[in-house]
Scaffold this motif. Structure first.
Motif, short mmCIF file in Angstrom:
data_model
loop_
_atom_site.label_atom_id
_atom_site.label_comp_id
_atom_site.label_asym_id
_atom_site.label_seq_id
_atom_site.Cartn_x
_atom_site.Cartn_y
_atom_site.Cartn_z
N ILE A 160 38.11 69.02 -5.96
CA ILE A 160 38.41 68.06 -4.89
C ILE A 160 37.23 67.93 -3.93
N VAL A 161 36.62 69.06 -3.59
CA VAL A 161 35.45 69.02 -2.70
C VAL A 161 34.32 68.20 -3.34
N LEU A 162 34.08 68.43 -4.63
CA LEU A 162 33.00 67.72 -5.30
C LEU A 162 33.33 66.25 -5.51
N LYS A 163 34.60 65.95 -5.74
CA LYS A 163 35.00 64.54 -5.84
C LYS A 163 34.75 63.82 -4.53
N ASN A 164 35.13 64.45 -3.43
CA ASN A 164 34.92 63.83 -2.12
C ASN A 164 33.43 63.68 -1.82
N LEU A 165 32.64 64.64 -2.24
CA LEU A 165 31.19 64.54 -2.02
C LEU A 165 30.61 63.38 -2.82
N ALA A 166 30.98 63.27 -4.09
CA ALA A 166 30.48 62.17 -4.92
C ALA A 166 30.93 60.82 -4.36
N LYS A 167 32.11 60.81 -3.77
CA LYS A 167 32.65 59.57 -3.21
C LYS A 167 31.93 59.16 -1.93
N THR A 168 31.59 60.12 -1.09
CA THR A 168 31.07 59.80 0.24
C THR A 168 29.56 59.96 0.37
N ASN A 169 28.95 60.79 -0.49
CA ASN A 169 27.51 61.05 -0.35
C ASN A 169 26.91 61.33 -1.73
N TYR A 170 26.81 60.27 -2.52
CA TYR A 170 26.37 60.45 -3.91
C TYR A 170 24.93 60.96 -4.00
N GLU A 171 24.13 60.67 -3.00
CA GLU A 171 22.74 61.11 -3.00
C GLU A 171 22.64 62.64 -3.07
N LEU A 203 35.50 63.28 -12.05
CA LEU A 203 34.60 62.65 -13.01
C LEU A 203 34.52 61.14 -12.79
N VAL A 204 35.61 60.53 -12.33
CA VAL A 204 35.59 59.11 -12.00
C VAL A 204 34.49 58.83 -10.98
N TYR A 205 34.43 59.66 -9.94
CA TYR A 205 33.43 59.45 -8.88
C TYR A 205 32.07 59.98 -9.30
N ALA A 206 32.04 61.04 -10.12
CA ALA A 206 30.76 61.56 -10.59
C ALA A 206 30.03 60.52 -11.43
N PHE A 207 30.78 59.75 -12.25
CA PHE A 207 30.18 58.73 -13.10
C PHE A 207 30.21 57.34 -12.45
N GLN A 208 30.66 57.27 -11.21
CA GLN A 208 30.71 56.01 -10.45
C GLN A 208 31.44 54.90 -11.22
N LEU A 209 32.67 55.23 -11.62
CA LEU A 209 33.46 54.31 -12.43
C LEU A 209 34.40 53.43 -11.62
N ARG A 210 34.41 53.61 -10.30
CA ARG A 210 35.25 52.73 -9.48
C ARG A 210 34.82 51.28 -9.66
N GLY A 211 35.79 50.41 -9.89
CA GLY A 211 35.50 49.00 -10.04
C GLY A 211 35.13 48.59 -11.45
N TYR A 239 36.00 59.28 -23.87
CA TYR A 239 36.91 59.75 -22.82
C TYR A 239 36.75 58.91 -21.55
N GLY A 240 35.53 58.57 -21.24
CA GLY A 240 35.28 57.74 -20.05
C GLY A 240 35.93 56.38 -20.17
N ARG A 241 35.81 55.77 -21.35
CA ARG A 241 36.37 54.43 -21.53
C ARG A 241 37.90 54.45 -21.65
N ARG A 242 38.44 55.45 -22.35
CA ARG A 242 39.89 55.49 -22.59
C ARG A 242 40.68 55.99 -21.39
N VAL A 243 40.16 57.02 -20.70
CA VAL A 243 40.93 57.70 -19.67
C VAL A 243 40.38 57.44 -18.26
N LEU A 244 39.10 57.71 -18.07
CA LEU A 244 38.54 57.67 -16.72
C LEU A 244 38.49 56.26 -16.14
#
Length: 263
Positions: A160-171, A203-211, A239-244
């Motif tokens: 959860i911490v890493l998801k929030n980090l990828a979401k708010t500060n990907y750099e 992983l959704v936010y790690a791979f920037q799959l939003r949108g 897995y990314g295409r089917r699930v994420l």
């Protein structure tokens, strides 16, 4: 005691006599040993965090050095004492996020967070404290990510911490993408559903799959796949295409609905 400290309100002072009394009680309770004293240590840690709001920076620094940093560096510090220390660190950061920065103890506190992160089921406060630091501009840096490890009993919290980090500060997150994906892919197969879901969302936010539309991919995911061997690339790509991507679309819709509802 916690209720009294919170009830003081902003701008109120504590007399020197009261400060000494509170400090004495905290010193007695925070580092109590034994699993049976978990509640006592946790209560003392909450009071420690609240107490620091009413102290000067110099007083807070002395308190942190005396009751957190020095005991943590003792060669015979126990796991129970580390539990009290890590909890106090979390509540200090939660109550007054910039205090550690202001008293110039960031490096020392990060070291303690890393040390306390080794105590398995009692490491949750350390992970949460690290999460607050990573989400606060005055603290975060790519090197800060190195303090987080996916320990068995705190997998969900770390994810959860890493998801929030990828979401708010990907750099800050991006340099560690390759190191993160392997452990996260292990967690998506976990039988504990909250851990599995946290891994998928991270992983959704790690791979920037939003949108990204269902069945599609992102430039970040495509670039990652191109650097892998054929088997890993095919497995993660599918897995990314089917699930994420499907999960990313649901997350996007949920956030849009929440925005329309004013939440």
């Amino acid at each position: 005691m916690l209720g009294l400290l919170h009830g003081l309100g902003g701008g109120r002072d504590i007399s020197d006599v009261s400060k000494k009394t509170i400090e004495s009680l905290l010193a007695e309770s925070l580092l109590q040993t034994g699993d049976g004293n978990d509640a006592v240590r946790l209560g003392a840690a909450k009071c420690f965090g609240a107490f620091c709001k009413y102290l000067s920076p110099d007083e807070s620094k002395r308190l942190i050095n005396t009751y957190l940093l020095r005991p943590a560096h003792s060669h015979d510090v126990s796991l129970s004492e580390l539990h009290g220390i890590s909890s106090a660190v979390f509540y200090i950061i939660e109550e007054k996020p910039l205090l550690i920065h202001d008293v110039k103890l960031t490096a020392e506190i990060v070291t303690v967070i890393k040390q306390c992160g080794s105590i398995d089921e009692k490491a949750k406060k350390s992970v949460l404290a690290c999460g607050i630091l990573l989400s606060t501009p005055e603290y975060n840096s790519p090197e800060s990510m190195e303090e987080l490890e996916i320990l068995p009993d705190v997998r969900r919290e770390v994810l959860i911490v890493l998801k929030n980090l990828a979401k708010t500060n990907y750099e800050v997150f991006e340099p560690h993408l390759r190191a993160f994906v392997g452990p996260a892919m292990v967690c998506v197969r976990d039988r504990i559903y909250p851990v599995k879901l946290a891994a998928e969302r991270s992983l959704v936010y790690a791979f920037q799959l939003r949108g990204v539309p269902e069945g599609g991919t992102s430039q970040t995911l495509q670039k990652y796949l191109e650097a892998q061997d054929a088997v890993i690339s095919r497995t993660i790509g599918d897995y990314g295409r089917r699930v994420l991507a499907k999960l990313a679309e649901r997350d996007s819709e949920a956030e849009e609905e929440a925005g329309l509802c004013g939440r």
